[in-house]
Design a protein around this motif. Structure first.
Motif, short mmCIF file in Angstrom:
data_model
loop_
_atom_site.label_atom_id
_atom_site.label_comp_id
_atom_site.label_asym_id
_atom_site.label_seq_id
_atom_site.Cartn_x
_atom_site.Cartn_y
_atom_site.Cartn_z
N TYR A 75 0.84 -1.19 0.00
CA TYR A 75 0.00 0.00 0.00
C TYR A 75 0.88 1.25 0.00
O TYR A 75 2.02 1.23 0.46
N ASP A 76 0.29 2.33 -0.45
CA ASP A 76 0.98 3.61 -0.44
C ASP A 76 1.12 4.09 1.00
O ASP A 76 0.13 4.19 1.73
N ASP A 77 2.35 4.36 1.47
CA ASP A 77 2.60 4.79 2.85
C ASP A 77 1.92 6.11 3.18
O ASP A 77 1.65 6.40 4.35
N SER A 78 1.63 6.92 2.18
CA SER A 78 0.99 8.22 2.47
C SER A 78 -0.44 8.04 2.99
O SER A 78 -1.01 8.97 3.56
N LEU A 79 -1.00 6.85 2.84
CA LEU A 79 -2.34 6.60 3.38
C LEU A 79 -2.32 6.57 4.90
O LEU A 79 -3.34 6.78 5.54
N TRP A 80 -1.17 6.31 5.51
CA TRP A 80 -1.09 6.09 6.93
C TRP A 80 -0.41 7.25 7.68
O TRP A 80 -0.12 7.13 8.86
N ILE A 81 -0.17 8.37 7.05
CA ILE A 81 0.55 9.48 7.67
C ILE A 81 -0.21 10.08 8.85
O ILE A 81 0.36 10.35 9.90
#
Length: 96
Positions: A75-81
């Motif tokens: 998954y794109d890490d920016s989803l969890w910022i």
């Protein structure tokens, strides 16, 4: 007996019950709560038997659930910022 024969037997029994309830209504009157309950129960039995008959007539092929493809890519890490680590509290605070 086959399912069709059993359902036919049930339908005959419900028809007999309905005739008996009708005769009872004539003798006791149809205004009492008890007789109305028996009439309603008899109608529910008739509806339930109809549902059983429809279910027995439906094809018996099992439905397979629709498969959902899950990608192997991360998954794109920016989803969890903007999320907190569950159970650990917020990043800028200490746990109690």
């Amino acid at each position: 007996m086959s399912v069709h024969d059993e359902l036919t037997s049930i339908q005959r029994s419900i028809d007999d019950l309905s005739r008996s309830v009708s005769r009872l209504e004539q003798q006791m009157g149809s205004g009492g709560l008890d007789i109305r309950r028996v009439r309603t129960d008899c109608d529910h039995l008739r509806e339930s038997a109809a549902l059983l008959r429809d279910a027995a007539a439906a094809p018996a092929e099992p439905k397979r659930p629709e498969l959902v493809t899950i990608p192997d890519t991360p998954y794109d890490d920016s989803l969890w910022i903007d999320t907190d680590d569950e159970g650990l509290g917020a990043r800028d605070r200490h746990a109690p």
